[in-house]
Motif scaffolding. Structure first.
Motif, PDB file in Angstrom:
ATOM      1  N   LYS A 191       0.768  -1.225   0.129  1.00 32.81           N
ATOM      2  CA  LYS A 191       0.030  -0.077   0.130  1.00 32.81           C
ATOM      3  C   LYS A 191       0.739   1.028   0.053  1.00 32.81           C
ATOM      4  O   LYS A 191       1.926   1.265   0.868  1.00 32.81           O
ATOM      5  N   ILE A 192       0.469   2.325  -0.801  1.00 35.63           N
ATOM      6  CA  ILE A 192       1.245   3.576  -1.114  1.00 35.63           C
ATOM      7  C   ILE A 192       1.153   4.222   0.220  1.00 35.63           C
ATOM      8  O   ILE A 192       0.311   4.264   1.041  1.00 35.63           O
ATOM      9  N   VAL A 193       2.594   4.610   0.840  1.00 33.68           N
ATOM     10  CA  VAL A 193       2.504   5.233   2.302  1.00 33.68           C
ATOM     11  C   VAL A 193       2.407   6.801   2.116  1.00 33.68           C
ATOM     12  O   VAL A 193       1.746   7.484   3.158  1.00 33.68           O
ATOM     13  N   PHE A 194       2.569   7.250   0.910  1.00 35.64           N
ATOM     14  CA  PHE A 194       2.645   9.018   0.756  1.00 35.64           C
ATOM     15  C   PHE A 194       1.304   9.138  -0.277  1.00 35.64           C
ATOM     16  O   PHE A 194       1.718   9.388  -1.441  1.00 35.64           O
ATOM     17  N   PRO A 195       0.199   8.850   0.230  1.00 40.55           N
ATOM     18  CA  PRO A 195      -0.933   9.074  -0.880  1.00 40.55           C
ATOM     19  C   PRO A 195      -0.892  10.328  -1.663  1.00 40.55           C
ATOM     20  O   PRO A 195      -1.637  10.360  -2.776  1.00 40.55           O
ATOM     21  N   ASN A 196      -0.591  11.394  -1.214  1.00 39.81           N
ATOM     22  CA  ASN A 196      -0.879  12.672  -1.791  1.00 39.81           C
ATOM     23  C   ASN A 196       0.466  13.251  -2.549  1.00 39.81           C
ATOM     24  O   ASN A 196       0.526  14.384  -2.812  1.00 39.81           O
ATOM     25  N   ALA A 197       1.644  12.508  -2.523  1.00 38.61           N
ATOM     26  CA  ALA A 197       2.997  12.809  -3.144  1.00 38.61           C
ATOM     27  C   ALA A 197       3.061  12.684  -4.400  1.00 38.61           C
ATOM     28  O   ALA A 197       2.628  11.456  -4.966  1.00 38.61           O
ATOM     29  N   GLU A 198       3.522  13.613  -5.232  1.00 33.79           N
ATOM     30  CA  GLU A 198       3.950  13.361  -6.642  1.00 33.79           C
ATOM     31  C   GLU A 198       5.413  12.966  -6.389  1.00 33.79           C
ATOM     32  O   GLU A 198       6.268  13.299  -5.590  1.00 33.79           O
ATOM     33  N   ILE A 199       5.619  11.683  -7.204  1.00 33.18           N
ATOM     34  CA  ILE A 199       6.922  10.836  -7.252  1.00 33.18           C
ATOM     35  C   ILE A 199       7.733  11.327  -8.475  1.00 33.18           C
ATOM     36  O   ILE A 199       7.260  11.165  -9.625  1.00 33.18           O
ATOM     37  N   SER A 200       9.041  11.769  -8.233  1.00 28.39           N
ATOM     38  CA  SER A 200       9.785  11.951  -9.254  1.00 28.39           C
ATOM     39  C   SER A 200      11.002  11.207  -9.077  1.00 28.39           C
ATOM     40  O   SER A 200      11.884  11.270  -8.309  1.00 28.39           O
ATOM     41  N   VAL A 201      11.413  10.747 -10.370  1.00 33.47           N
ATOM     42  CA  VAL A 201      12.671   9.919 -10.437  1.00 33.47           C
ATOM     43  C   VAL A 201      13.474   9.935 -11.553  1.00 33.47           C
ATOM     44  O   VAL A 201      13.057  10.780 -12.440  1.00 33.47           O
ATOM     45  N   PRO A 202      14.913   9.596 -11.615  1.00 29.16           N
ATOM     46  CA  PRO A 202      15.708  10.267 -12.656  1.00 29.16           C
ATOM     47  C   PRO A 202      15.136   9.229 -13.861  1.00 29.16           C
ATOM     48  O   PRO A 202      15.153   8.195 -13.815  1.00 29.16           O
ATOM     49  N   GLU A 203      15.279   9.964 -15.010  1.00 34.34           N
ATOM     50  CA  GLU A 203      14.953   9.200 -16.258  1.00 34.34           C
ATOM     51  C   GLU A 203      16.080   8.093 -16.488  1.00 34.34           C
ATOM     52  O   GLU A 203      15.435   6.828 -16.886  1.00 34.34           O
ATOM     53  N   PRO A 204      17.236   8.166 -16.417  1.00 36.52           N
ATOM     54  CA  PRO A 204      18.039   7.190 -16.740  1.00 36.52           C
ATOM     55  C   PRO A 204      17.973   5.856 -15.926  1.00 36.52           C
ATOM     56  O   PRO A 204      18.104   4.910 -16.201  1.00 36.52           O
ATOM     57  N   GLU A 205      17.655   5.934 -14.734  1.00 41.60           N
ATOM     58  CA  GLU A 205      17.583   5.132 -13.686  1.00 41.60           C
ATOM     59  C   GLU A 205      16.026   4.440 -14.157  1.00 41.60           C
ATOM     60  O   GLU A 205      16.057   3.167 -14.017  1.00 41.60           O
ATOM     61  N   TRP A 206      14.955   4.971 -14.480  1.00 41.91           N
ATOM     62  CA  TRP A 206      13.765   4.491 -14.975  1.00 41.91           C
ATOM     63  C   TRP A 206      14.039   3.578 -16.311  1.00 41.91           C
ATOM     64  O   TRP A 206      13.773   2.461 -16.507  1.00 41.91           O
ATOM     65  N   ALA A 207      14.786   4.215 -17.009  1.00 43.41           N
ATOM     66  CA  ALA A 207      14.947   3.640 -18.180  1.00 43.41           C
ATOM     67  C   ALA A 207      15.894   2.311 -18.372  1.00 43.41           C
ATOM     68  O   ALA A 207      15.674   1.270 -18.935  1.00 43.41           O
ATOM     69  N   PHE A 208      17.113   2.306 -17.297  1.00 45.28           N
ATOM     70  CA  PHE A 208      17.520   1.000 -17.094  1.00 45.28           C
ATOM     71  C   PHE A 208      16.930  -0.012 -16.518  1.00 45.28           C
ATOM     72  O   PHE A 208      16.657  -1.330 -16.860  1.00 45.28           O
ATOM     73  N   TRP A 209      16.102   0.485 -15.270  1.00 42.41           N
ATOM     74  CA  TRP A 209      15.595  -0.744 -14.362  1.00 42.41           C
ATOM     75  C   TRP A 209      14.211  -1.326 -15.033  1.00 42.41           C
ATOM     76  O   TRP A 209      13.962  -2.483 -14.708  1.00 42.41           O
TER      77      TRP A 209
END
Ligand SMILES: [Zn+2]
Length: 324
Positions: A159-177
């Motif tokens: 279950k998501i712990v932070f229901p109102n938070a916008e989550i931002s992640v590094p694009e190259p990290e997303w692309a790899f994993w």
């Protein structure tokens, strides 16, 4: 002056104990032992921003000669002994950073979610002790996709712990994993990390992706610091005329990797690139005398980087500030 020896010290305390027993010293009711650690959060100001470092715990990781690929095991053992660590047991603490800009609450990395080591997982309790409701977190910035940084996004029941938070992640990290071809080609030992990334992110709507180098929020700029992982990101935070460097996992335990920035930890996917970026950021922090925060530094995980030779550094940990 009398010489204080171990023997006289113990003799003295034995005498004091005897005196107490005889009732010649005031005796008070025995207080019950607390039996648990105090909440672990630490506040400091940066310009007009209020920052809170929140501790999650420590992982005592067994390491062997393979852990640092490019240094003799004897040198690694000596570095550990110099820092009074138990032989072969690396102390890896986890500390996240919460930034209150005055209008937004921004959490950078989310700790282990209690899913990594029995001695870690106190982030949620410490966040509550700091008076912060997870619902009030507006933004989560992620440095990279290792489990100790992303697992706290969800609880053990997914279950998501932070229901109102916008989550931002590094694009190259997303692309790899998130790349199935990369997962299939990865050695078996790395596959659980790929699956974990999918467990955390696959069913989340609106995960924002950023190109490191960009400003992500007023005063918070991401810094490409690749090598630890393909998209590993550090952050510069500034407010008023003050600024600091959030090193993320640019270095792991500082007594090993700030003191020996050339060492390649087994955690670093590209050892030489990680070392290059580590030296660059440590040098910048030392020259500019910036406060740094390191995810795996001893709590409260901040201090200054000092140069100890042309190629080595040390961490001068921050002194606890009694007021902001
Ligand atoms: Zn980490």
């Amino acid at each position: 002056m009398t010489e204080l020896t171990r023997r006289s010290l113990f003799a003295g305390s034995a005498a004091a104990a005897a005196a107490t027993a005889l009732g010649t010293m005031p005796s008070f009711a025995a207080a019950p032992a607390a039996g648990k650690q105090a909440p672990a959060f630490y506040r400091f100001k940066l310009g007009s921003y209020e920052l809170t470092a929140i501790h999650d715990g420590v992982w005592y990781r067994d390491i062997d000669a393979k852990f640092v690929g490019n240094a003799p095991w004897a040198a690694v053992q000596k570095a550990m002994a110099d820092a009074a660590m138990e032989p072969g047991k690396l102390q890896i603490p986890f500390t996240t950073l919460l930034v209150n800009t005055g209008s937004k609450l921004i959490l950078i990395d989310t700790a282990t979610g209690g899913q990594l080591a029995a001695t870690a997982g106190s982030f949620t309790a410490n966040l509550a002790a700091a008076g912060v409701d997870p619902k009030s977190v507006d933004t989560i910035l992620i440095s990279h996709f290792h489990p100790d940084h992303i697992n706290g996004i969800k609880d053990k029941e997914n279950k998501i712990v932070f229901p109102n938070a916008e989550i931002s992640v590094p694009e190259p990290e997303w692309a790899f994993w998130m790349d199935d071809a990369k997962m299939n080609a990865a050695p078996d030992g790395m596959k659980p990390a790929f699956r974990n990334v999918r467990r955390i992110f696959s069913d989340l709507k609106d995960v924002k992706r950023f190109e490191p180098g960009k400003e992500l929020a007023p005063g918070i700029t991401s810094i490409a610091a690749y090598g630890h992982t393909p998209g590993h990101t550090a952050f510069a935070i500034s407010s008023g005329n003050q600024s600091m460097l959030l090193l993320s996992d640019t270095t792991n335990n500082p007594w090993l990797f700030v003191r020996n920035p050339d060492w390649h930890a087994a955690f670093d996917m590209d050892g030489p690139m990680a070392a290059e970026n580590r030296k660059k950021l440590l040098d910048r922090a030392a020259v500019d005398r910036m406060i740094v925060q390191g995810y795996h530094f001893p709590f409260p995980a901040s201090g200054h980087i000092v140069k100890t030779s042309a190629t080595t550094y040390d961490l001068a940990p921050v002194l606890w500030q009694p007021s902001l």
